[in-house]
Design a protein around this motif. Structure first.
Motif, mmCIF file in Angstrom:
data_model
loop_
_atom_site.group_PDB
_atom_site.id
_atom_site.type_symbol
_atom_site.label_atom_id
_atom_site.label_comp_id
_atom_site.label_asym_id
_atom_site.label_seq_id
_atom_site.Cartn_x
_atom_site.Cartn_y
_atom_site.Cartn_z
ATOM 1 N N ILE A 237 0.249 -0.869 -6.775
ATOM 2 C CA ILE A 237 -1.342 0.267 -6.125
ATOM 3 C C ILE A 237 -1.607 1.153 -5.171
ATOM 4 O O ILE A 237 -1.664 1.833 -5.321
ATOM 5 C CB ILE A 237 -1.509 -1.313 -4.748
ATOM 6 N N GLY A 238 -0.520 1.313 -4.275
ATOM 7 C CA GLY A 238 -0.713 2.422 -3.407
ATOM 8 C C GLY A 238 -0.693 4.206 -3.654
ATOM 9 O O GLY A 238 -1.154 5.447 -4.052
ATOM 10 N N VAL B 297 -5.541 9.162 -2.647
ATOM 11 C CA VAL B 297 -5.942 8.466 -1.439
ATOM 12 C C VAL B 297 -4.935 7.979 -1.096
ATOM 13 O O VAL B 297 -3.947 7.001 -1.663
ATOM 14 C CB VAL B 297 -7.305 7.340 -2.223
ATOM 15 N N LYS B 298 -4.090 8.617 0.996
ATOM 16 C CA LYS B 298 -3.173 7.509 1.222
ATOM 17 C C LYS B 298 -3.383 6.353 2.076
ATOM 18 O O LYS B 298 -4.520 6.815 2.543
ATOM 19 C CB LYS B 298 -2.851 8.785 1.803
ATOM 20 N N LEU B 299 -2.797 5.627 1.600
ATOM 21 C CA LEU B 299 -3.528 3.875 1.864
ATOM 22 C C LEU B 299 -2.631 3.518 3.026
ATOM 23 O O LEU B 299 -3.050 2.756 3.263
ATOM 24 C CB LEU B 299 -3.737 2.911 0.599
ATOM 25 N N PHE C 120 -6.362 9.231 -6.740
ATOM 26 C CA PHE C 120 -7.518 9.456 -6.988
ATOM 27 C C PHE C 120 -6.770 10.411 -5.034
ATOM 28 O O PHE C 120 -7.939 11.059 -4.716
ATOM 29 C CB PHE C 120 -8.350 8.674 -6.140
ATOM 30 N N THR D 96 -8.010 4.972 5.697
ATOM 31 C CA THR D 96 -8.215 4.222 4.771
ATOM 32 C C THR D 96 -7.146 3.144 4.762
ATOM 33 O O THR D 96 -7.767 2.114 4.723
ATOM 34 C CB THR D 96 -8.487 5.282 3.852
ATOM 35 N N PHE E 4 -0.480 4.282 -8.054
ATOM 36 C CA PHE E 4 -1.952 4.220 -8.705
ATOM 37 C C PHE E 4 -3.228 5.356 -7.315
ATOM 38 O O PHE E 4 -3.769 6.065 -8.837
ATOM 39 C CB PHE E 4 -1.852 2.931 -8.949
ATOM 40 N N PHE E 5 -3.667 4.451 -6.551
ATOM 41 C CA PHE E 5 -4.934 5.351 -5.564
ATOM 42 C C PHE E 5 -3.932 6.618 -5.050
ATOM 43 O O PHE E 5 -5.305 7.452 -5.163
ATOM 44 C CB PHE E 5 -4.891 4.613 -4.523
ATOM 45 N N GLU E 6 -3.063 7.152 -5.190
ATOM 46 C CA GLU E 6 -2.147 8.431 -4.478
ATOM 47 C C GLU E 6 -2.438 9.378 -5.411
ATOM 48 O O GLU E 6 -3.055 10.473 -5.596
ATOM 49 C CB GLU E 6 -1.271 8.073 -3.623
ATOM 50 N N THR E 7 -2.365 9.021 -7.003
ATOM 51 C CA THR E 7 -1.780 9.784 -7.985
ATOM 52 C C THR E 7 -2.690 9.817 -8.688
ATOM 53 O O THR E 7 -3.429 11.122 -9.415
ATOM 54 C CB THR E 7 -0.631 9.423 -9.128
ATOM 55 N N LEU F 234 0.575 -1.244 -0.198
ATOM 56 C CA LEU F 234 0.140 0.213 -0.325
ATOM 57 C C LEU F 234 0.578 1.401 0.355
ATOM 58 O O LEU F 234 0.398 2.563 -0.499
ATOM 59 C CB LEU F 234 -1.188 -0.052 1.261
#
Length: 232
Positions: free
Chosen positions: A80-81, A90-92, A88, A97, A83-86, A74
């Motif tokens: 994966i981490g 969203v910091k995983l 959306f 979250t 992708f979500f941070e760039t 994450l």
């Protein structure tokens, strides 16, 4: 009044955060585990033992090991981490979250296994009758199977909730201890012991013991009442 009774001032925010985390995790796991548990209960293919082993892995893995690999997966440096941070924002890791994601991995077997056992105990003729009556597989699961495995269903929901509330190693590694965001009850107790605030640690720990006992008692009382109903 607190000074007269010599009671330490308590912050119950970690407990509220633990309950919030447990509630969200339990809901997500129920949705995700239902089709998986049904598939495992109905299939006899070669892949079944592998799926069961992967599902049960969090039970035997040390929480620190599981937490480390979840942290690696994450982190912003991973695919994966990142992708979500760039995409959306969203910091995983070190976020609520991330705690939810980690808790879903850690508590997965506690939801899947009771549901699978319940589905496997169903009368096969009842399921066949449902299919013959024209009901789809989804309708059969929701309207026939689930209502007939109430003890297993309640056990899965309550044990998953309680297990998530009691998490420590995984949530500490993935979430750290950010007040109001990742500092859950188990982490708060650990920090109290570190700074030798044993009075607060005793109170927090006693609350956790009472809650755990109440949860297990509720499960056993409910299952016993269901068995009596079945006998009658």
């Amino acid at each position: 009044m607190k000074e007269i009774l010599n009671l330490p001032s308590l912050d119950f925010a970690p407990f509220l955060l633990s309950f919030q985390l447990a509630g969200i995790t339990t809901l997500i796991l129920f949705i995700l585990s239902l089709p998986l548990a049904w598939y495992l209960s109905q299939t006899h293919g070669r892949i079944k033992p592998y799926l069961e082993a992967v599902t049960a892995l969090p039970i035997v893995l040390p929480p620190s090991v599981l937490g480390f690999y979840i942290l690696v997966v994450l982190s912003p440096n991973s695919a994966i981490g990142g992708f979500f941070e760039t995409l959306f924002g969203v910091k995983l890791v070190f976020s609520f979250t991330g705690l939810v994601v980690a808790s879903c991995f850690y508590s997965l077997p506690f939801m899947v296994q009771p549901l699978q056992s319940g589905f496997e105990s169903l009368n096969k003729h009842m399921l066949e009758a449902s299919y013959l009556a024209g009901k789809s597989r989804l309708q059969t699961v929701l309207r026939v199977a689930l209502p007939n495995i109430k003890p297993s269903l309640i056990t899965a929901l309550i044990i998953t909730f309680a297990h998530t509330v009691g998490e420590f190693g995984v949530v500490l590694m993935v979430g750290g201890s950010i007040p109001g965001e990742t500092k859950v009850a188990s982490v708060a107790i650990y920090e109290m012991v570190e700074v030798m605030e044993y009075g607060k640690a005793h109170i927090y720990s006693a609350l956790m013991v009472l809650m755990s006992f109440a949860v297990l008692l509720a499960v056993y009382v409910f299952n016993q009442s269901q068995r009596k109903v079945g006998i009658l």
